[in-house]
Design a protein around this motif. Structure first.
Motif, PDB file in Angstrom:
ATOM      1  N   CYS A  20      -7.208 -36.376 -30.462  1.00 23.96           N
ATOM      2  CA  CYS A  20      -7.599 -35.081 -30.762  1.00 23.96           C
ATOM      3  C   CYS A  20      -8.101 -34.156 -29.619  1.00 23.96           C
ATOM      4  O   CYS A  20      -9.134 -34.806 -28.933  1.00 23.96           O
ATOM      5  CB  CYS A  20      -8.586 -34.719 -31.976  1.00 23.96           C
ATOM      6  SG  CYS A  20      -9.230 -33.072 -32.407  1.00 23.96           S
ATOM      7  N   LEU A  21      -7.495 -32.919 -29.453  1.00 23.25           N
ATOM      8  CA  LEU A  21      -8.044 -32.086 -28.279  1.00 23.25           C
ATOM      9  C   LEU A  21      -8.148 -30.707 -29.072  1.00 23.25           C
ATOM     10  O   LEU A  21      -7.189 -29.803 -29.479  1.00 23.25           O
ATOM     11  CB  LEU A  21      -6.993 -31.955 -27.353  1.00 23.25           C
ATOM     12  CG  LEU A  21      -7.448 -30.754 -26.184  1.00 23.25           C
ATOM     13  CD1 LEU A  21      -8.536 -31.137 -25.424  1.00 23.25           C
ATOM     14  CD2 LEU A  21      -6.089 -30.932 -25.122  1.00 23.25           C
ATOM     15  N   PRO A  22      -9.274 -30.145 -29.090  1.00 21.60           N
ATOM     16  CA  PRO A  22      -9.642 -28.810 -29.490  1.00 21.60           C
ATOM     17  C   PRO A  22      -9.613 -27.804 -28.417  1.00 21.60           C
ATOM     18  O   PRO A  22     -10.132 -28.124 -27.203  1.00 21.60           O
ATOM     19  CB  PRO A  22     -10.803 -28.817 -30.351  1.00 21.60           C
ATOM     20  CG  PRO A  22     -11.509 -29.871 -29.379  1.00 21.60           C
ATOM     21  CD  PRO A  22     -10.764 -30.799 -28.816  1.00 21.60           C
ATOM     22  N   ILE A  23      -8.888 -26.753 -28.409  1.00 19.66           N
ATOM     23  CA  ILE A  23      -8.905 -25.455 -27.567  1.00 19.66           C
ATOM     24  C   ILE A  23      -9.406 -24.387 -28.214  1.00 19.66           C
ATOM     25  O   ILE A  23      -8.626 -23.754 -29.279  1.00 19.66           O
ATOM     26  CB  ILE A  23      -7.555 -25.313 -26.854  1.00 19.66           C
ATOM     27  CG1 ILE A  23      -7.058 -26.452 -26.230  1.00 19.66           C
ATOM     28  CG2 ILE A  23      -7.466 -24.036 -26.148  1.00 19.66           C
ATOM     29  CD1 ILE A  23      -5.805 -26.485 -25.575  1.00 19.66           C
ATOM     30  N   LEU A  24     -10.468 -23.636 -27.939  1.00 18.62           N
ATOM     31  CA  LEU A  24     -11.258 -22.739 -28.873  1.00 18.62           C
ATOM     32  C   LEU A  24     -11.084 -21.311 -27.815  1.00 18.62           C
ATOM     33  O   LEU A  24     -11.246 -21.358 -26.694  1.00 18.62           O
ATOM     34  CB  LEU A  24     -12.579 -22.865 -28.837  1.00 18.62           C
ATOM     35  CG  LEU A  24     -12.910 -23.904 -30.220  1.00 18.62           C
ATOM     36  CD1 LEU A  24     -12.436 -23.158 -31.553  1.00 18.62           C
ATOM     37  CD2 LEU A  24     -12.391 -25.114 -30.071  1.00 18.62           C
TER      38      LEU A  24
ATOM     39  N   VAL B 253     -17.756 -25.275 -31.975  1.00 17.51           N
ATOM     40  CA  VAL B 253     -16.809 -25.427 -32.699  1.00 17.51           C
ATOM     41  C   VAL B 253     -15.932 -26.396 -32.530  1.00 17.51           C
ATOM     42  O   VAL B 253     -15.466 -27.189 -33.307  1.00 17.51           O
ATOM     43  CB  VAL B 253     -16.059 -23.867 -33.068  1.00 17.51           C
ATOM     44  CG1 VAL B 253     -14.843 -24.240 -33.826  1.00 17.51           C
ATOM     45  CG2 VAL B 253     -17.030 -22.800 -33.263  1.00 17.51           C
ATOM     46  N   ALA B 254     -15.674 -26.703 -30.948  1.00 23.19           N
ATOM     47  CA  ALA B 254     -15.024 -28.025 -30.602  1.00 23.19           C
ATOM     48  C   ALA B 254     -15.647 -29.128 -30.926  1.00 23.19           C
ATOM     49  O   ALA B 254     -14.839 -30.003 -31.562  1.00 23.19           O
ATOM     50  CB  ALA B 254     -14.799 -27.719 -29.251  1.00 23.19           C
ATOM     51  N   LYS B 255     -16.833 -29.162 -31.044  1.00 24.66           N
ATOM     52  CA  LYS B 255     -17.439 -30.379 -31.415  1.00 24.66           C
ATOM     53  C   LYS B 255     -17.474 -30.642 -32.944  1.00 24.66           C
ATOM     54  O   LYS B 255     -17.195 -31.713 -33.528  1.00 24.66           O
ATOM     55  CB  LYS B 255     -19.220 -30.152 -31.211  1.00 24.66           C
ATOM     56  CG  LYS B 255     -19.456 -30.438 -29.655  1.00 24.66           C
ATOM     57  CD  LYS B 255     -20.893 -30.582 -29.409  1.00 24.66           C
ATOM     58  CE  LYS B 255     -21.481 -30.556 -27.971  1.00 24.66           C
ATOM     59  NZ  LYS B 255     -22.556 -30.311 -27.675  1.00 24.66           N
ATOM     60  N   TYR B 256     -17.561 -29.557 -33.849  1.00 21.68           N
ATOM     61  CA  TYR B 256     -17.263 -29.401 -35.206  1.00 21.68           C
ATOM     62  C   TYR B 256     -15.846 -30.173 -35.608  1.00 21.68           C
ATOM     63  O   TYR B 256     -15.491 -31.135 -36.270  1.00 21.68           O
ATOM     64  CB  TYR B 256     -17.387 -28.252 -35.773  1.00 21.68           C
ATOM     65  CG  TYR B 256     -16.892 -28.136 -37.225  1.00 21.68           C
ATOM     66  CD1 TYR B 256     -17.693 -28.941 -38.340  1.00 21.68           C
ATOM     67  CD2 TYR B 256     -15.633 -27.667 -37.470  1.00 21.68           C
ATOM     68  CE1 TYR B 256     -16.837 -28.870 -39.605  1.00 21.68           C
ATOM     69  CE2 TYR B 256     -15.110 -27.378 -38.754  1.00 21.68           C
ATOM     70  CZ  TYR B 256     -15.902 -28.118 -39.797  1.00 21.68           C
ATOM     71  OH  TYR B 256     -15.460 -28.124 -41.093  1.00 21.68           O
TER      72      TYR B 256
END
Length: 227
Positions: A124-128, A138-141
């Motif tokens: 998983c890679l989050p981009i905020l 939020v990325a940590k969440y």
């Protein structure tokens, strides 16, 4: 284990903005860059999907997800796409120091995956996209949710954008997308490492699993090589 010599890697982009703004542009740019590689890419725009509100009945937890009163919407289809992918990129704006309601509702609708994790071997890679602040938390969440669901996670990136006039920051977005693209290397596109869950994680979830023995059996055979 995926055969790295013959299989294209598959990446799913999940864009969770309720409007066509900075998040959509970033998703399109990433789609374009990934498509130039030996990668199969798909995008899900959550605003275009019908995802009914979770009613908190817990039927999916203690009986079966097939008995959820909202089975005639897009939630299961999205989970199927997540199972299809080798890497999942969440592109999301920050609203009130959290993910938008449509993404949070998706997590709520798929809450049974916390207890019956199935996304092992995926990344998983989050981009905020933040106005000023909040993206890192939020990325940590998002990463914490995906770790519970079985995934490896990458720290991700926060992009600061102008929520009122996105057309004026196209150049800045382009620069930040380049930074995001560097993070994609951590998606392990060149090879997928198989992750086997611990027995502890299975026993923690046993009270839920025992109501859905077929799911437990498949989980054990696939991940623990239990014949």
């Amino acid at each position: 284990m995926i055969d790295n010599q013959t299989s294209k890697k598959k990446v799913l982009l999940i864009e969770s903005s309720p409007r066509a703004g900075c998040s959509k542009k970033i998703s399109e740019d990433l789609f374009s860059k990934l498509s130039e590689q030996n990668v199969e890419v798909q995008i899900i725009y959550l605003k275009d999907e019908e995802i009914h509100l979770c009613s908190g009945c817990c039927v999916c937890l203690f009986q079966s997800c097939k008995k959820c009163p909202h089975t005639n919407d897009s939630a299961q289809k999205i989970l199927d796409r997540m199972l299809w992918a080798d890497g999942i990129i969440f592109i999301s704006p920050v609203y009130s120091l959290q993910v938008p309601a449509i993404l949070k509702n998706l997590f709520d609708r798929l809450a049974y995956v916390f207890h019956r994790p199935r996304l092992f071997g995926k990344t998983c890679l989050p981009i905020l996209v933040q106005g000023v602040y909040g993206g890192d938390k939020v990325a940590k969440y998002i990463n914490e949710v995906m770790e519970f669901w079985g995934m490896k996670t990458v720290k991700g990136i926060s992009i600061t954008g102008n929520v009122y006039s996105p057309s004026k920051i196209d150049e800045k977005i382009a620069l930040d997308v380049k930074k995001s693209y560097l993070c994609l290397k951590k998606l392990n596109i060149e090879g997928i490492i198989e992750i086997i869950p611990s027995y502890t994680s299975i026993f923690i979830s046993y009270d839920i699993f025992k109501h859905d023995f077929e799911t437990l059996k498949k989980f054990l055979i696939k991940n623990i090589n239990l014949e």
